[in-house]
Design an enzyme around this catalytic site. Structure first.
Site, PDB file in Angstrom:
ATOM      1  N   HIS A 154       5.566 -24.040   6.080  1.00  0.00           N
ATOM      2  CA  HIS A 154       7.013 -23.995   5.832  1.00  0.00           C
ATOM      3  C   HIS A 154       7.755 -25.198   6.424  1.00  0.00           C
ATOM      4  O   HIS A 154       8.866 -25.498   6.016  1.00  0.00           O
ATOM      5  CB  HIS A 154       7.625 -22.663   6.290  1.00  0.00           C
ATOM      6  CG  HIS A 154       7.878 -22.540   7.754  1.00  0.00           C
ATOM      7  ND1 HIS A 154       6.899 -22.237   8.651  1.00  0.00           N
ATOM      8  CD2 HIS A 154       9.004 -22.683   8.484  1.00  0.00           C
ATOM      9  CE1 HIS A 154       7.411 -22.193   9.863  1.00  0.00           C
ATOM     10  NE2 HIS A 154       8.695 -22.464   9.800  1.00  0.00           N
ATOM     11  N   LYS A 202      11.364 -27.923   5.082  1.00  0.00           N
ATOM     12  CA  LYS A 202      12.615 -28.143   5.824  1.00  0.00           C
ATOM     13  C   LYS A 202      13.316 -29.397   5.300  1.00  0.00           C
ATOM     14  O   LYS A 202      12.675 -30.399   5.012  1.00  0.00           O
ATOM     15  CB  LYS A 202      12.330 -28.293   7.330  1.00  0.00           C
ATOM     16  CG  LYS A 202      11.940 -26.966   7.985  1.00  0.00           C
ATOM     17  CD  LYS A 202      11.776 -27.121   9.465  1.00  0.00           C
ATOM     18  CE  LYS A 202      11.146 -25.894  10.081  1.00  0.00           C
ATOM     19  NZ  LYS A 202      12.068 -24.828  10.421  1.00  0.00           N
ATOM     20  N   ASP A 255      -1.693 -22.341  15.946  1.00  0.00           N
ATOM     21  CA  ASP A 255      -0.461 -21.812  15.357  1.00  0.00           C
ATOM     22  C   ASP A 255       0.518 -22.924  14.956  1.00  0.00           C
ATOM     23  O   ASP A 255       1.230 -22.790  13.969  1.00  0.00           O
ATOM     24  CB  ASP A 255       0.201 -20.868  16.375  1.00  0.00           C
ATOM     25  CG  ASP A 255       1.424 -20.164  15.806  1.00  0.00           C
ATOM     26  OD1 ASP A 255       1.286 -19.534  14.747  1.00  0.00           O
ATOM     27  OD2 ASP A 255       2.510 -20.249  16.423  1.00  0.00           O
ATOM     28  N   HIS A 284       1.896 -27.529  11.438  1.00  0.00           N
ATOM     29  CA  HIS A 284       3.241 -28.112  11.424  1.00  0.00           C
ATOM     30  C   HIS A 284       3.288 -29.514  12.058  1.00  0.00           C
ATOM     31  O   HIS A 284       3.831 -30.449  11.482  1.00  0.00           O
ATOM     32  CB  HIS A 284       4.235 -27.207  12.157  1.00  0.00           C
ATOM     33  CG  HIS A 284       4.261 -25.798  11.644  1.00  0.00           C
ATOM     34  ND1 HIS A 284       4.058 -25.482  10.327  1.00  0.00           N
ATOM     35  CD2 HIS A 284       4.483 -24.609  12.273  1.00  0.00           C
ATOM     36  CE1 HIS A 284       4.140 -24.159  10.167  1.00  0.00           C
ATOM     37  NE2 HIS A 284       4.395 -23.614  11.331  1.00  0.00           N
ATOM     38  N   GLU A 295      10.396 -24.491  21.325  1.00  0.00           N
ATOM     39  CA  GLU A 295      11.004 -23.210  20.940  1.00  0.00           C
ATOM     40  C   GLU A 295      11.469 -22.468  22.186  1.00  0.00           C
ATOM     41  O   GLU A 295      10.864 -22.609  23.255  1.00  0.00           O
ATOM     42  CB  GLU A 295       9.981 -22.343  20.222  1.00  0.00           C
ATOM     43  CG  GLU A 295       9.439 -22.929  18.946  1.00  0.00           C
ATOM     44  CD  GLU A 295       8.550 -21.923  18.227  1.00  0.00           C
ATOM     45  OE1 GLU A 295       9.042 -21.245  17.343  1.00  0.00           O
ATOM     46  OE2 GLU A 295       7.366 -21.808  18.594  1.00  0.00           O
ATOM     47  N   ARG A 347       0.816  -1.227   0.000  1.00  0.00           N
ATOM     48  CA  ARG A 347       0.000   0.000   0.000  1.00  0.00           C
ATOM     49  C   ARG A 347       0.844   1.270   0.000  1.00  0.00           C
ATOM     50  O   ARG A 347       0.409   2.324  -0.372  1.00  0.00           O
ATOM     51  CB  ARG A 347      -0.838   0.029   1.285  1.00  0.00           C
ATOM     52  CG  ARG A 347      -2.150  -0.665   1.169  1.00  0.00           C
ATOM     53  CD  ARG A 347      -2.837  -0.617   2.480  1.00  0.00           C
ATOM     54  NE  ARG A 347      -1.924  -1.083   3.551  1.00  0.00           N
ATOM     55  CZ  ARG A 347      -2.310  -1.417   4.755  1.00  0.00           C
ATOM     56  NH1 ARG A 347      -3.559  -1.309   5.101  1.00  0.00           N
ATOM     57  NH2 ARG A 347      -1.452  -1.860   5.645  1.00  0.00           N
TER      58      ARG A 347
END
Ligand code: BG6
Length: 483
Positions: free
Chosen positions: A178, A182, A235, A240, A216, A51
């Site tokens: 994603h 990997k 999430d 995943h 994580e 934008r």
């Protein structure tokens, strides 16, 4: 080393959200690395769209700075960078209005592969897809790339699939997870289906249980507002972890092509057992003397969103009946470690007398930070002293075995973007897969919401809530160490 990189055909890649976080951190540095690897021809064009009012020069400076900032350990070759920047164009487009679309249409070449990467908030996916068709920009050959989150429940995912499918056919839609890009995740398929050794043991007769861990150390970072509405289940687990589970559990596809692989993954998701409430633990990280709590991080003192989930589930099919799959993921844990462990059964009978003989073989596939595999086996302890057994990991850490080749590894985004250009959908989720994953996840989330479930607290830097340890301990098993 001889390069095995095959250059792709010339293309125009339009990145909606071309100035955004994902573009700056992952997409553009990834494209640059593939360019340096001579995979992208200089006739390709990358069209940043957003934008903001920017001219081409300002956009190139923004991209140059991002590549330098986010290239991590990779040295940035300045000469290549200058020529790469020449491939970049910028266009101000109002995704929800009329501005900029006509110019975009003139800009995109129809005689080369063209792909549209929607690196924008999910609220804009449908809108942009419609405008691409309405303005006659996308053709039947075009590809559209959709970032996660793909919906926040079954009904929103269905709506999104419906909107996309009115403008694009399934073979044009690339839904990104994603994790599928990997290196080690793909290696999972190579290990299972490229070796005779493991497949005969890959079933309920020999496997005691399977653990999938994605731990994580990072917290929610600057994404607190999004994360607090999602939580670890939406999430991480719905996408995943379920994808990892599919690759571990699926039947061998008859061929390594997109639909054969995705058909098999879909069967796994559909065979997943519903999760009983005592087989699931939600956690939320709590402060320590030096670290903030989740609630402080997301600035919501009454948040009940989970930053950790542990689940025990099963797959109701012939191969896996009765084998528990334990999944866990969490933020702000002790270490960053993603691992899949296949724990084999104990020996039916041992001819040895000492303790070591009852140890189980474990095939542990490490996804990150260090890619590799270990196979725990029992051997005789070298030297005199009779038949003493020890249990040792046969270390197949790829960095050591493969040397230079590891340096070559593209990161997940690089690989996936090149697959879009090549038109290979194997590592992308199909619409029915995503819907099946939500079908499994939805009832779990709905139960929490209806009960106003309060997550168990765990300290930042710990291994997770105590209840998650108890979940697996009740079955006389333990989680693998978070090393
Ligand atoms: C993203 C999640 O999809 O994956 C993040 O939204 C998470 O919350 C990230 O941190 C983990 O990815 P990786 O590649 O760092 O394991």
């Amino acid at each position: 080393m001889v390069s095995r990189v095959i250059p792709v055909d010339p293309f125009d890649l339009v990145i909606f959200g071309g100035t955004g976080d994902l573009a700056r951190r992952k997409i553009l540095p990834g494209l640059f690395r593939r360019y340096c690897a001579n995979q992208i021809p200089t006739s390709a064009r990358i069209i940043g769209v957003a934008r903001t009012q920017l001219d081409k020069k300002a956009y190139r400076i923004l991209v140059r700075d991002s590549i330098i900032e986010f290239s991590g350990n990779h040295k940035v070759n300045k000469k290549y960078l200058e020529t790469f920047l020449l491939m970049l164009v910028y266009k101000k487009v109002d995704a929800q209005g009329e501005e900029g679309w006509a110019e975009l249409k003139d800009l995109v070449r129809k005689d080369v592969v063209n792909a549209y990467y929607l690196s924008v908030g999910p609220g804009l996916f449908g809108e942009i897809a419609s405008r691409l068709k309405q303005w006659d920009i996308a053709t039947v050959e075009s590809r559209v790339v959709i970032e996660k989150p793909f919906g926040r429940d079954l009904s929103s995912a269905k709506k999104l699939n419906a909107v996309l499918s009115t403008h694009f056919s399934e073979n044009q839609i690339y839904r990104i997870d994603h994790y599928l890009g990997k290196e080690t995740v793909q290696n999972l398929m190579a290990v299972r289906f490229g070796n005779l050794l493991f497949e005969p043991l890959w079933n309920s007769q020999y496997v005691d249980h399977i653990q999938i861990t994605v731990a994580e150390t990072v917290g929610v970072g600057g994404r607190g507002a999004y994360y607090d509405k999602s939580g670890a289940m939406r999430d991480m687990v719905q996408n995943h972890l379920m994808q990892l589970l599919c690759l571990i559990a699926m039947e061998p596809p008859s061929q390594f092509n997109p639909d054969s692989v995705r058909d098999e993954k879909l069967k796994v998701i559909r065979a997943l057992a519903g999760v009983k409430s005592h087989h699931i633990v939600r956690g939320q990280y709590d402060s320590t003397k030096t670290e903030q709590s989740y609630r402080q991080d997301v600035e919501n003192p009454r948040s009940f969103t989970e930053s950790y989930v542990a689940i025990k589930t099963e797959i109701n099919n012939w191969r896996w009946a009765g084998v528990p799959f334990y999944l866990r993921t969490g933020k702000k844990l002790k270490t960053r470690s993603s691992e899949i462990a296949i724990v084999f059964k104990k020996l039916p009978h041992s001819i040895f007398e000492q303790d070591g003989e009852k140890k189980q073989n474990i095939l542990a596939i490490q996804l990150q930070p260090n890619e590799g595999m270990t196979l725990d086996v029992t051997i005789k302890e070298p030297g005199p002293g009779g038949m003493r057994l020890i249990h040792v990991p046969l270390d197949m850490t790829f960095a050591e075995a493969l040397g230079d080749h590891v340096e070559d590894n593209p990161d997940a985004y690089e690989r996936l973007i090149m697959d879009v250009i090549r038109g290979n959908q194997t590592l992308f989720m199909r619409g029915d897969e995503v819907e099946a994953a939500w079908t499994w996840t939805d009832p779990i989330i709905k139960t929490w919401e209806s009960r106003h479930d309060v997550p168990k607290l765990y300290e930042v830097g710990s291994v997770g809530p105590e209840d998650a340890m108890a979940l697996i301990r009740r079955d006389d098993r333990v989680w693998r160490d978070l090393k």
